[in-house]
Motif scaffolding. Structure first.
Motif, PDB file in Angstrom:
ATOM      1  N   ALA A 226       0.826  -1.207   0.000  1.00  0.00           N
ATOM      2  CA  ALA A 226       0.000   0.000   0.000  1.00  0.00           C
ATOM      3  C   ALA A 226       0.865   1.263   0.000  1.00  0.00           C
ATOM      4  O   ALA A 226       0.591   2.225  -0.735  1.00  0.00           O
ATOM      5  CB  ALA A 226      -0.936  -0.007   1.208  1.00  0.00           C
ATOM      6  N   ALA A 227       1.918   1.262   0.824  1.00  0.00           N
ATOM      7  CA  ALA A 227       2.796   2.430   0.899  1.00  0.00           C
ATOM      8  C   ALA A 227       3.522   2.645  -0.418  1.00  0.00           C
ATOM      9  O   ALA A 227       3.665   3.783  -0.885  1.00  0.00           O
ATOM     10  CB  ALA A 227       3.799   2.248   2.033  1.00  0.00           C
ATOM     11  N   ASP A 229       2.586   1.622  -3.492  1.00  0.00           N
ATOM     12  CA  ASP A 229       1.636   2.028  -4.537  1.00  0.00           C
ATOM     13  C   ASP A 229       1.261   3.497  -4.394  1.00  0.00           C
ATOM     14  O   ASP A 229       1.200   4.241  -5.376  1.00  0.00           O
ATOM     15  CB  ASP A 229       0.377   1.161  -4.474  1.00  0.00           C
ATOM     16  CG  ASP A 229       0.610  -0.267  -4.949  1.00  0.00           C
ATOM     17  OD1 ASP A 229       1.685  -0.527  -5.544  1.00  0.00           O
ATOM     18  OD2 ASP A 229      -0.266  -1.117  -4.723  1.00  0.00           O
ATOM     19  N   GLU A 230       1.003   3.921  -3.146  1.00  0.00           N
ATOM     20  CA  GLU A 230       0.609   5.310  -2.911  1.00  0.00           C
ATOM     21  C   GLU A 230       1.737   6.274  -3.263  1.00  0.00           C
ATOM     22  O   GLU A 230       1.516   7.299  -3.911  1.00  0.00           O
ATOM     23  CB  GLU A 230       0.210   5.484  -1.446  1.00  0.00           C
ATOM     24  CG  GLU A 230      -0.356   6.855  -1.101  1.00  0.00           C
ATOM     25  CD  GLU A 230       0.715   7.926  -0.886  1.00  0.00           C
ATOM     26  OE1 GLU A 230       0.452   9.105  -1.196  1.00  0.00           O
ATOM     27  OE2 GLU A 230       1.832   7.565  -0.437  1.00  0.00           O
ATOM     28  N   ALA A 233       2.329   6.486  -7.067  1.00  0.00           N
ATOM     29  CA  ALA A 233       1.267   7.249  -7.724  1.00  0.00           C
ATOM     30  C   ALA A 233       1.419   8.743  -7.449  1.00  0.00           C
ATOM     31  O   ALA A 233       1.182   9.584  -8.331  1.00  0.00           O
ATOM     32  CB  ALA A 233      -0.092   6.764  -7.230  1.00  0.00           C
ATOM     33  N   ARG A 234       1.853   9.088  -6.254  1.00  0.00           N
ATOM     34  CA  ARG A 234       1.981  10.496  -5.869  1.00  0.00           C
ATOM     35  C   ARG A 234       3.177  11.168  -6.533  1.00  0.00           C
ATOM     36  O   ARG A 234       3.066  12.295  -7.006  1.00  0.00           O
ATOM     37  CB  ARG A 234       2.088  10.597  -4.340  1.00  0.00           C
ATOM     38  CG  ARG A 234       2.418  11.982  -3.811  1.00  0.00           C
ATOM     39  CD  ARG A 234       2.238  12.035  -2.294  1.00  0.00           C
ATOM     40  NE  ARG A 234       2.786  10.895  -1.627  1.00  0.00           N
ATOM     41  CZ  ARG A 234       4.072  10.774  -1.253  1.00  0.00           C
ATOM     42  NH1 ARG A 234       4.920  11.764  -1.498  1.00  0.00           N
ATOM     43  NH2 ARG A 234       4.493   9.699  -0.622  1.00  0.00           N
TER      44      ARG A 234
END
Length: 247
Positions: A226-227, A229-230, A233-234
């Motif tokens: 999750a970390a 991917d986030e 994307a950012r």
């Protein structure tokens, strides 16, 4: 004779520069940069900030467009070889601007010896008949920055360590080792190991956006995914490394 410095600049923190590297920067006439596009402009900007902080003599800054690697090819080794040759063509164009007695430099993330193609590219150009001297300045590797961030050693007492890629880890745990440092894993290969394995994961090591997560794979794998991917994307890009340890 022309001289090319290959200078390790660390994993992302400008303070990773060694005294040797700072001294070497002061001798350079031309800095060569392979531009990876606007998405990774932050990486170019960091190099520029290093020069602004440490170089007091006049210098030139030349950028070449880094060719894309074919990530869909079935033959991984051939695809990397093709990519390196294309990069060598770009570097050949950059080096043509270097005067007979001038010093050029490539600023390399981490250390030039670990998962970086600059030395292989220069060997390619020498093999084509180009003439220049090469000097390598070592730097802080991403693996060193990772273990420092997590405050752990790279090895267990009396035990070997293997450095590998996510692609090879996905094919199976390396034999005869309990500690595996993994580079270049965009496929979350750690999710396939024994869930009791300990993982020390880090992204943007040494940079303001540094992320560190550790724990049993079974407990933190989803958190890391999750970390990652986030963050990707950012920011539009990510560089991460991790150490797996069987205790």
């Amino acid at each position: 004779m022309r001289k090319i410095l290959v200078i390790g600049i660390g994993a992302g923190n400008p303070d990773h520069l060694t005294v040797q590297a700072v001294k070497a920067l002061q001798t350079v006439d031309v800095f060569f940069v392979l531009d990876k596009g606007t998405v990774k402009q932050e990486l170019v900007d960091l190099r520029a900030s290093i020069l602004e902080a440490h170089v007091t003599r006049p210098y030139r800054w030349l950028e070449g467009r880094d060719p894309e690697r074919d990530r869909t090819a079935t033959d991984y080794v051939q695809a990397v070889d093709d990519w390196r040759r294309a990069r060598a063509d770009v570097c050949l164009g950059l080096l043509s601007s270097l005067g007979a007695d001038e010093v050029g430099a490539f600023l390399v993330w981490g250390d030039p010896s670990l998962y970086d193609s600059t030395l292989a590219i220069l060997d390619d150009l020498l093999g084509r008949g180009e003439s220049f001297e090469v000097e390598v300045i070592p730097g802080v590797t991403s693996v060193a920055a990772l273990t420092a961030g997590h405050k752990v050693s790279l090895n267990q007492v009396g035990k070997p360590v293997q450095i590998t890629t996510g692609r090879r880890l996905a094919a199976g745990w390396p034999s005869d080792v309990d500690d595996v440092a993994v580079m270049l894993d965009a496929s979350y290969s750690f999710e396939g190991v024994d869930p009791d394995t300990w993982i020390y994961w880090g992204a943007y090591l040494g940079m303001p956006d540094e992320i560190l997560i550790s724990g049993r794979v079974g407990d933190v794998a989803s958190q890391i995914r999750a970390a990652r991917d986030e963050a990707r994307a950012r920011k539009g890009w990510i560089m991460d490394t991790y150490l797996l340890r069987r205790i």
